[in-house]
Design an enzyme around this catalytic site. Sequence first.
Site, PDB file in Angstrom:
ATOM      1  N   ILE A 110       0.853  -1.198   0.000  1.00 42.23           N
ATOM      2  CA  ILE A 110       0.000   0.000   0.000  1.00 42.23           C
ATOM      3  C   ILE A 110       0.888   1.248   0.000  1.00 42.23           C
ATOM      4  CG2 ILE A 110      -1.930   1.176   1.113  1.00 42.23           C
ATOM      5  CD1 ILE A 110      -2.503  -1.733   0.176  1.00 42.23           C
ATOM      6  N   HIS A 126       0.070  -7.462  13.031  1.00 44.51           N
ATOM      7  CA  HIS A 126       1.230  -8.294  12.673  1.00 44.51           C
ATOM      8  C   HIS A 126       1.342  -9.449  13.677  1.00 44.51           C
ATOM      9  CE1 HIS A 126       5.087  -9.201  10.792  1.00 44.51           C
ATOM     10  NE2 HIS A 126       5.559  -9.436  12.007  1.00 44.51           N
ATOM     11  N   ASP A 162       7.289  -3.181   8.908  1.00 45.15           N
ATOM     12  CA  ASP A 162       6.861  -3.596  10.254  1.00 45.15           C
ATOM     13  C   ASP A 162       7.655  -2.873  11.339  1.00 45.15           C
ATOM     14  OD1 ASP A 162       5.239  -5.388   8.892  1.00 45.15           O
ATOM     15  OD2 ASP A 162       6.701  -7.010   9.036  1.00 45.15           O
ATOM     16  N   ILE A 590      -9.731 -36.677  42.329  1.00 49.90           N
ATOM     17  CA  ILE A 590      -9.603 -37.690  43.388  1.00 49.90           C
ATOM     18  C   ILE A 590      -8.308 -37.518  44.181  1.00 49.90           C
ATOM     19  CG2 ILE A 590     -11.091 -39.356  42.220  1.00 49.90           C
ATOM     20  CD1 ILE A 590      -8.538 -40.763  41.238  1.00 49.90           C
ATOM     21  N   LEU A 651      -3.662 -26.194  38.828  1.00 52.49           N
ATOM     22  CA  LEU A 651      -3.817 -25.839  37.422  1.00 52.49           C
ATOM     23  C   LEU A 651      -4.967 -26.609  36.785  1.00 52.49           C
ATOM     24  CD1 LEU A 651      -2.366 -24.178  35.091  1.00 52.49           C
ATOM     25  CD2 LEU A 651      -1.310 -26.371  34.478  1.00 52.49           C
ATOM     26  N   SER A 670      -9.247 -32.299  50.502  1.00 45.70           N
ATOM     27  CA  SER A 670      -9.256 -31.471  51.703  1.00 45.70           C
ATOM     28  C   SER A 670     -10.418 -30.483  51.695  1.00 45.70           C
ATOM     29  CB  SER A 670      -7.940 -30.697  51.806  1.00 45.70           C
ATOM     30  OG  SER A 670      -7.883 -29.681  50.825  1.00 45.70           O
ATOM     31  N   CYS A 725      -9.832 -41.627  54.776  1.00 44.43           N
ATOM     32  CA  CYS A 725     -10.693 -40.468  55.029  1.00 44.43           C
ATOM     33  C   CYS A 725     -11.590 -40.662  56.242  1.00 44.43           C
ATOM     34  CB  CYS A 725     -11.514 -40.132  53.797  1.00 44.43           C
ATOM     35  SG  CYS A 725     -12.382 -41.529  53.090  1.00 44.43           S
TER      36      CYS A 725
END
Length: 920
Positions: A110, A126, A162, A590, A651, A670, A725
Amino acid sequence: SFASYNKFCFNSFYQAYQHKLKLALIGQSVFGQEVYNKLRKEGHKVVGVFTVPDKNGQADPLALAAEKDGTPVFKFPRWRAKGKPIQEVVAAYKSVGAELNVLPFCTQFIPMDVIDCPKHGSIIYHPSILPRHRGASAINWTLIQGDKKAGFTIFWADDGLDTGPILLQRECDVGQNDTVDDLYNRFLFPEGIKAMVEAVHLIADGKAPRIPQPKEGATYEGIQKKENAEISWNQPAASLHNWIRGHDKVPGAWTRIDGQVVTFYGSSLFNASVPAGKELTIKGASRPGLVTKNGLVIFGNDGKMVLVRNLQFEDGKMIPASKYFSADETTALELTEEEKKMAEDIRAIWKGILSNVAVIEDSTDFFKSGASSMHVVRMIEEIKQKYSGLQLQNEDVYMATKFADFIQMAVRKFRGEDKEEELVIDYVSKNMNNMTVNMPYQCFINGQFINADDGKTYDTINPADGSVIASVSSASLADVDKAVAAAKEAFETGEWGRMNARERGRLMYRLADLMEEHQEELATIESIDSGAVYTLALKTHIGMSVQTFRYFAGWCDKIQGATIPINQARPNHNLTFTKKEPIGVCAIIIPWNYPLMMLAWKSAACLAAGNTLVLKPAQVTPLTSLKFAELSAKAGFPKGVINILPGSGGLVGQHLSEHPDVRKVGFTGSTPTGKQIMKSAAANLKKVSLELGGKSPLIIFSDCELDRAVKMGMGAVYFNKGENCIAAGRLFVEESIHDEFVRKVVEEIKKMKIGDPLDRSTDHGPQNHKAHLEKLLQYCETGVKEGATLVYGGRQVCRPGFFMEPTVFTDVEDHMYIAQEESFGPVMVISKFKNGDVDGVLRRANATEYGLASGVFTKDISKALYISEKLEAGTVFINTYNKTDVAAPFGGFKLSGFGKDLGEEALHEYLRTKAITVEY
């Protein structure tokens, strides 16, 4: 700083912007189309679209969208001639009166006359974190050079390449096996569209920065084309992998095999022993590749391996690399009348997409006729809409680009002849316990064992000696998304969702049989991974898991609703009934104390109800869950029904808890983690069941059968090394028998053999992991400091591994830490109570925020039943302990959670009730 400004930009995107602009969009592609649509939706006026001419009679997607809206569209083949702007083109551009040029994706050059013309100039997208990777192949070079971060920049256009000032940037992590398509589809495309719109908003409101690009770190790489994408073989495996994935799918990394160019797709690092396979000579490679059942294995100059999944030949034909030596053996199918009709329907779909092609011949090539990746998605979805039983993937189109080949492939899939090959598993194998134990170590997603998306692993440790058993894949957020998507697809459109209940039960029975066939191997894995004594693992950890699956298999075709009488809507009649329906995708998280049994307790009910699941085993004990995944595949469970993700709870577990496509979370662990899951699940109000911590009281009266109470009391505390448990966290012993009870307990402890859990004579194995052992030792130190009497134990056993002596405390007062908090280890906490003080000991027993289990020993059945009514716990044992059964519901009160495992009640945790009323 630029980082803080980015944070401001992100937050400001959600504000209501006051100013709107007149925009010229210069560019092309679906990306340009989406930016165009979003900007118009936000109220900006697009006064002109400048895009490329039609190709093969097909308009660019940006042009199609603009023409549909009546926006002026200009299709210039070029803007310059002999280095100078074409004045007619520039004049046409200026005629629209744009205030800002937006270049979302533009392949044309351009002129600066156009770039600088609008009041606000021009902004460009970009796909790299500038100033790194300037140039037209930025995404390719991000991967080729092994960058850990990818991203994009929106910058102000200038006369450099760029180099203009930065407006905003975004970045993402690069997964170990990401391709160009992966990065683009996951991040660069969706987030880039949002960022382009945000940038325009900032410019409109006068808040857009112009931050000069730093000189440090600037790089420029040339455009990657087919001719310079040849693979150079004298480099490490990681570099080979980066080169291949950096060119996947365009332009494609290639080499020469048997005198012809072959392009490689779908590479991944292969971290296992060299597999069996047939050698394949590759020009330039110092070592032949291996064609294996999993693909083509190639070698770097460091001896490490890369696995390549797909190969493409010069004529465009693509095959699985595993089929290299049998690529031409397939014979053409003879089609039935129904299949001929399907072929013609697909021909019509191709014709609708390839409108520039007069007739779709058998030899018509989808891509050579002008189709793009966008058209692949459209074609697959149109076929699925017409033939829901024909499950095609985008990759199938690349494998069969000619119409005749595509029809042959589609018919094979339609007939079910194109079934997946036998499950490919990379094992860690060990000779132990008089057998060879084969342990999968990768994530199990959508019916395949695969490395974590980012390639991360962690070591799982044998608590008996501290040695590494295996390096296990550590699932990433991307893996969670993949697993949930697979489970959702299996539930909504897959074979599982269409399967009748009786067939579902048959699969579960078959799985239980396979678990039983492999019970000794499973028990061995459970023993070395969790520290469970082998004989206990065989009987309880594995034995009860098998029983659980058989019990719930029987429930599959017995889940029923009800008919309900209601007031009739006279003169008509009504019928009201309820249906019990599966919920959808369930996340199951678990703990590490009974790895396989906890999996079975939740998964069996979940599957019996018709749901699909994504299960996260405890990070320290993943191996029996992954072996279970292998057995589930061998039992015939469809892909995506069962997914196993080893890794971090913070995570993986957190992402599962908040994932919008997960409709139920079943958690054992827990209380603090359970509370966090509740908060996360509230985001989309998913159903939750929680089995949490406990401080279970065991009351022993003087009128009990003392020897039995001693034996059962020890089991209540020391069963499974106290990692139980429902372990009796506190014993209340009536004063008149207290001293004798303690004496007998200590005598019995001294008889216990502590040692190798695989030794059949061992009574007491190691604690599950080092951090837990250290926590238990600190627990005992606290008890001594607060004034409790340490009668026995409290120390680490002097031998390799994580062994702790069975421990006894007496003189424990109600205010003490060890009287209130769970040890989750082999620590017996004993308090006296006055003779005959039933109500007093009940008050003390209930003075806890937990309510999982409890017990009482007495010969007086009236007293026992009275106490059972008053104890605030989900389970009460009378003259026994630890007596759980697959048919009896299990779960707690108060901070011990809510919801039930086992028994018919467990099914309701994984079902929803729908009421239906019919008027007739």
